[in-house]
Scaffold this active site. Structure first.
Site, PDB file in Angstrom:
ATOM      1  N   CYS A  52       0.608  -1.186   0.154  1.00  0.00           N
ATOM      2  CA  CYS A  52       0.010   0.068   0.078  1.00  0.00           C
ATOM      3  C   CYS A  52       0.841   1.154   0.030  1.00  0.00           C
ATOM      4  O   CYS A  52       1.676   1.392   0.888  1.00  0.00           O
ATOM      5  CB  CYS A  52      -0.962  -0.050   1.286  1.00  0.00           C
ATOM      6  SG  CYS A  52      -1.882   1.312   1.299  1.00  0.00           S
ATOM      7  N   CYS A  56       0.609   4.774   6.806  1.00  0.00           N
ATOM      8  CA  CYS A  56      -0.066   4.544   8.150  1.00  0.00           C
ATOM      9  C   CYS A  56       1.180   3.858   9.184  1.00  0.00           C
ATOM     10  O   CYS A  56       1.509   2.760   8.760  1.00  0.00           O
ATOM     11  CB  CYS A  56      -1.066   3.889   8.022  1.00  0.00           C
ATOM     12  SG  CYS A  56      -2.213   4.423   6.919  1.00  0.00           S
ATOM     13  N   CYS A  59       0.582   0.000  10.095  1.00  0.00           N
ATOM     14  CA  CYS A  59       0.105  -0.981   9.328  1.00  0.00           C
ATOM     15  C   CYS A  59       1.277  -1.782   8.608  1.00  0.00           C
ATOM     16  O   CYS A  59       2.233  -1.378   8.155  1.00  0.00           O
ATOM     17  CB  CYS A  59      -0.914  -0.327   8.378  1.00  0.00           C
ATOM     18  SG  CYS A  59      -1.710  -1.507   7.332  1.00  0.00           S
ATOM     19  N   CYS A  96     -16.308  -8.811   5.969  1.00  0.00           N
ATOM     20  CA  CYS A  96     -15.696  -7.812   5.770  1.00  0.00           C
ATOM     21  C   CYS A  96     -14.434  -7.578   4.996  1.00  0.00           C
ATOM     22  O   CYS A  96     -13.512  -8.635   5.536  1.00  0.00           O
ATOM     23  CB  CYS A  96     -15.494  -7.089   7.213  1.00  0.00           C
ATOM     24  SG  CYS A  96     -14.383  -5.367   6.772  1.00  0.00           S
ATOM     25  N   CYS A 127     -19.346  -5.837   4.296  1.00  0.00           N
ATOM     26  CA  CYS A 127     -18.585  -4.796   4.605  1.00  0.00           C
ATOM     27  C   CYS A 127     -17.404  -4.662   3.570  1.00  0.00           C
ATOM     28  O   CYS A 127     -16.966  -5.620   3.395  1.00  0.00           O
ATOM     29  CB  CYS A 127     -18.208  -4.664   6.034  1.00  0.00           C
ATOM     30  SG  CYS A 127     -17.464  -3.427   6.540  1.00  0.00           S
ATOM     31  N   CYS A 187     -19.111   2.502   9.200  1.00  0.00           N
ATOM     32  CA  CYS A 187     -18.146   1.752  10.104  1.00  0.00           C
ATOM     33  C   CYS A 187     -17.088   2.564  10.240  1.00  0.00           C
ATOM     34  O   CYS A 187     -15.986   2.406   9.267  1.00  0.00           O
ATOM     35  CB  CYS A 187     -17.791   0.221   9.776  1.00  0.00           C
ATOM     36  SG  CYS A 187     -16.665  -0.718  10.846  1.00  0.00           S
ATOM     37  N   ARG A 265     -17.449  -2.179  18.540  1.00  0.00           N
ATOM     38  CA  ARG A 265     -16.473  -3.559  18.053  1.00  0.00           C
ATOM     39  C   ARG A 265     -15.236  -3.531  18.979  1.00  0.00           C
ATOM     40  O   ARG A 265     -14.708  -2.701  18.500  1.00  0.00           O
ATOM     41  CB  ARG A 265     -16.470  -3.683  16.674  1.00  0.00           C
ATOM     42  CG  ARG A 265     -15.853  -5.050  16.158  1.00  0.00           C
ATOM     43  CD  ARG A 265     -15.906  -5.295  14.528  1.00  0.00           C
ATOM     44  NE  ARG A 265     -17.432  -5.051  14.435  1.00  0.00           N
ATOM     45  CZ  ARG A 265     -17.713  -4.475  13.565  1.00  0.00           C
ATOM     46  NH1 ARG A 265     -17.112  -3.636  12.778  1.00  0.00           N
ATOM     47  NH2 ARG A 265     -19.054  -4.478  13.135  1.00  0.00           N
TER      48      ARG A 265
HETATM   49  N1  SAM Z   1      -6.677   0.494   3.386  1.00  0.00           N
HETATM   50  C1  SAM Z   1      -7.861   0.687   4.048  1.00  0.00           C
HETATM   51  C2  SAM Z   1      -8.160   1.769   4.907  1.00  0.00           C
HETATM   52  O1  SAM Z   1      -6.816   2.320   5.513  1.00  0.00           O
HETATM   53  O2  SAM Z   1      -8.889   2.396   5.078  1.00  0.00           O
HETATM   54  C3  SAM Z   1      -8.430  -0.534   4.767  1.00  0.00           C
HETATM   55  C4  SAM Z   1      -7.728  -1.491   5.642  1.00  0.00           C
HETATM   56  S1  SAM Z   1      -6.868  -0.813   7.187  1.00  0.00           S
HETATM   57  C5  SAM Z   1      -5.985  -2.172   7.600  1.00  0.00           C
HETATM   58  C6  SAM Z   1      -8.375  -0.737   8.321  1.00  0.00           C
HETATM   59  C7  SAM Z   1      -7.953  -0.468   9.722  1.00  0.00           C
HETATM   60  O3  SAM Z   1      -7.245  -1.540  10.397  1.00  0.00           O
HETATM   61  C8  SAM Z   1      -7.230   0.842  10.068  1.00  0.00           C
HETATM   62  O4  SAM Z   1      -7.739   1.929   9.846  1.00  0.00           O
HETATM   63  C9  SAM Z   1      -6.633   0.729  11.438  1.00  0.00           C
HETATM   64  O5  SAM Z   1      -7.583   1.261  12.364  1.00  0.00           O
HETATM   65  C10 SAM Z   1      -6.646  -0.907  11.564  1.00  0.00           C
HETATM   66  N2  SAM Z   1      -5.375  -1.395  11.782  1.00  0.00           N
HETATM   67  C11 SAM Z   1      -4.601  -1.558  10.734  1.00  0.00           C
HETATM   68  N3  SAM Z   1      -3.283  -2.213  11.339  1.00  0.00           N
HETATM   69  C12 SAM Z   1      -3.593  -2.385  12.835  1.00  0.00           C
HETATM   70  C13 SAM Z   1      -2.732  -2.751  13.638  1.00  0.00           C
HETATM   71  N4  SAM Z   1      -1.428  -3.234  13.411  1.00  0.00           N
HETATM   72  N5  SAM Z   1      -3.268  -2.654  14.861  1.00  0.00           N
HETATM   73  C14 SAM Z   1      -4.408  -2.047  15.088  1.00  0.00           C
HETATM   74  N6  SAM Z   1      -5.376  -1.775  14.262  1.00  0.00           N
HETATM   75  C15 SAM Z   1      -5.052  -1.771  13.095  1.00  0.00           C
HETATM   76  C1  DTB Z   2     -10.825  -2.431  11.785  1.00  0.00           C
HETATM   77  O1  DTB Z   2     -11.035  -1.321  12.550  1.00  0.00           O
HETATM   78  N1  DTB Z   2     -10.215  -3.048  12.147  1.00  0.00           N
HETATM   79  C2  DTB Z   2      -9.775  -4.216  11.415  1.00  0.00           C
HETATM   80  C3  DTB Z   2     -11.008  -3.869  10.037  1.00  0.00           C
HETATM   81  N2  DTB Z   2     -11.445  -2.311  10.651  1.00  0.00           N
HETATM   82  C4  DTB Z   2     -10.626  -3.639   8.850  1.00  0.00           C
HETATM   83  C5  DTB Z   2      -8.740  -4.354  10.740  1.00  0.00           C
HETATM   84  C6  DTB Z   2      -7.685  -4.757  11.798  1.00  0.00           C
HETATM   85  C7  DTB Z   2      -6.451  -5.148  11.125  1.00  0.00           C
HETATM   86  C8  DTB Z   2      -5.478  -5.473  12.246  1.00  0.00           C
HETATM   87  C9  DTB Z   2      -4.086  -5.677  11.735  1.00  0.00           C
HETATM   88  C10 DTB Z   2      -3.876  -6.777  10.550  1.00  0.00           C
HETATM   89  O2  DTB Z   2      -4.370  -7.845  10.854  1.00  0.00           O
HETATM   90  O3  DTB Z   2      -3.101  -6.478   9.490  1.00  0.00           O
HETATM   91 FE1  SF4 Z   3      -2.907   1.312   3.591  1.00  0.00          FE
HETATM   92 FE2  SF4 Z   3      -2.661  -0.012   5.790  1.00  0.00          FE
HETATM   93 FE3  SF4 Z   3      -2.860   2.611   5.617  1.00  0.00          FE
HETATM   94 FE4  SF4 Z   3      -5.082   0.905   4.945  1.00  0.00          FE
HETATM   95  S1  SF4 Z   3      -4.030   1.178   6.987  1.00  0.00           S
HETATM   96  S2  SF4 Z   3      -4.054   2.714   3.988  1.00  0.00           S
HETATM   97  S3  SF4 Z   3      -3.684  -0.650   4.046  1.00  0.00           S
HETATM   98  S4  SF4 Z   3      -1.231   1.316   4.732  1.00  0.00           S
END
Ligand code: SAM
Ligand code: DTB
Ligand code: SF4
Length: 329
Positions: A52, A56, A59, A96, A127, A187, A265
């Site tokens: 990506c 973030c 992530c 989702c 979702c 959501c 959630r």
């Molecule tokens: N790329 C899309 C976005 O950013 O909207 C969707 C996927 S993103 C992985 C969805 C959410 O997962 C993020 O906004 C964040 O709140 C949560 N998330 C991602 N990585 C995480 C982590 N290591 N620990 C906790 N929450 C995480």
């Molecule tokens: C959200 O708030 N938590 C979920 C869902 N929306 C998409 C994602 C959690 C991701 C946790 C880190 C991972 O497994 O990569």
């Molecule tokens: Fe990309 Fe992860 Fe950020 Fe979603 S949370 S925009 S997958 S870097």
């Protein structure tokens, strides 16, 4: 009457309450609006993993991280349907699908629309979380029958730039408005335990509770530290930075009190939480979880561990779809 005019001072006062009073109030609000022992089960699937362009700091899927995660391509519909059928068989109510995109490209839309239609045809709520959407993309997803779109604000507006630099808090609000206007349920939540202050957690709940309409679902994630990400490394190297369990429960309770009708959630981070902490979260109004052995890229407790926890606590999976009446308030 659902309030969307909360002040930060009011929310700070909620966070500051003596803990047992806070949990009692949150539990009371929960019982006024929801069946207290029923918890919604949702299942996640990463339909496009890694690579990506966004940065973030939490992530694993960011191309800026050194998490070692390989970038994949969009999954075939047949694989998605196999995972969705398995989720349904395991009792999940909502499926989702997440993609590691900054935003879907025009050429991706047909494939994601097909996923929505086919997963819905299995009798699951759908979702998606695909990054930023423009008005037209939100309308295309609405037309396909998408039930929910996940798009988190993640933290307070002022802390946002220290977590993500490739987009702004305002960009997030813009996509959320497109989703709302298209008639898709929202959501929206975020992450605690990223080294933010109490004031940031107040600002985070405040930003959600003062949206023009409360999100129907509010995921509260505890940071899952992934090595190679900025925040994962920070947490691994500074163990004291881990969010205190009681402070996490306070955040759940504040979300429940300020957004009484929303599904709150208990999301990422549950795997490393004790049963007792999770029980406090359910008492404080959390009424939805992610099940299965995987979130998007990280491990989750798994269906049998969840079933054991539900048996221990006397919780039951929610069987009917949540009332979608918030819009009517
Ligand atoms: N790329 C899309 C976005 O950013 O909207 C969707 C996927 S993103 C992985 C969805 C959410 O997962 C993020 O906004 C964040 O709140 C949560 N998330 C991602 N990585 C995480 C982590 N290591 N620990 C906790 N929450 C995480
Ligand atoms: C959200 O708030 N938590 C979920 C869902 N929306 C998409 C994602 C959690 C991701 C946790 C880190 C991972 O497994 O990569
Ligand atoms: Fe990309 Fe992860 Fe950020 Fe979603 S949370 S925009 S997958 S870097």
């Amino acid at each position: 009457m659902l309030r969307t005019d909360w002040t930060r001072a009011e929310i700070a006062t909620i966070f500051d309450m003596p803990f047992t009073d806070l949990v009692m109030q949150a539990a009371t609000v929960h019982r006024e609006h929801h069946a207290p022992g029923a918890v919604q089960l949702c299942t996640l699937l990463s339909v496009k993993t890694g690579g990506c362009p966004e940065d973030c700091g939490y992530c694993s899927q960011s191309a800026h991280a050194k998490s070692g995660l390989a970038a994949g391509k969009l999954m075939d519909l047949s694989e998605v349907l196999a995972a969705a059928s398995a989720a349904k068989a395991a009792g999940s109510q909502r499926f989702c699908m997440g993609a590691a995109w900054r935003a879907p490209k025009a050429r991706d839309m047909d494939a994601v629309v097909a996923m929505v239609r086919s997963v819905r045809a299995l009798g699951l709520e759908t979702c998606m979380t695909l990054g930023m959407l423009d008005k037209q993309q939100a309308e295309q997803l609405a037309e396909a029958g998408l039930d929910y779109y996940n798009h988190n604000i993640d933290t307070s507006p002022e802390n946002y730039p220290s977590v993500i630099s490739t987009r702004t808090f305002g960009d997030r609000l813009e996509t959320l408005a497109h989703v709302r206007d298209a008639g898709i349920n929202v959501c929206c939540g975020g992450i605690v335990g990223m080294g933010e202050t109490r004031e940031d957690r107040v600002g985070f709940v405040h930003a959600l509770a003062t949206l023009p309409r409360h999100p129907e679902s509010v995921p509260v994630n505890a940071l899952v530290p992934v090595r190679g990400t900025v925040l994962g490394d920070m947490l691994a190297d500074t163990p004291l930075a881990k969010i205190d369990d009681i402070e996490f429960v306070r955040t759940v309770a504040a979300a429940r009190i300020t957004m009484p009708r929303s599904m709150v959630r208990l999301s990422a981070g549950r795997e490393s939480m004790s049963d007792a902490t999770q029980a406090l979260c359910f008492l404080a109004g959390a009424n939805s979880i992610f099940t299965g052995d995987r979130l998007l890229t990280t491990a989750s407790a798994g269906d049998s561990a969840d079933a054991a926890l539900f048996a221990k606590l006397g919780l039951v999976p929610m069987t009917t779809a949540e009332p979608m009446t918030i819009a009517a308030e």
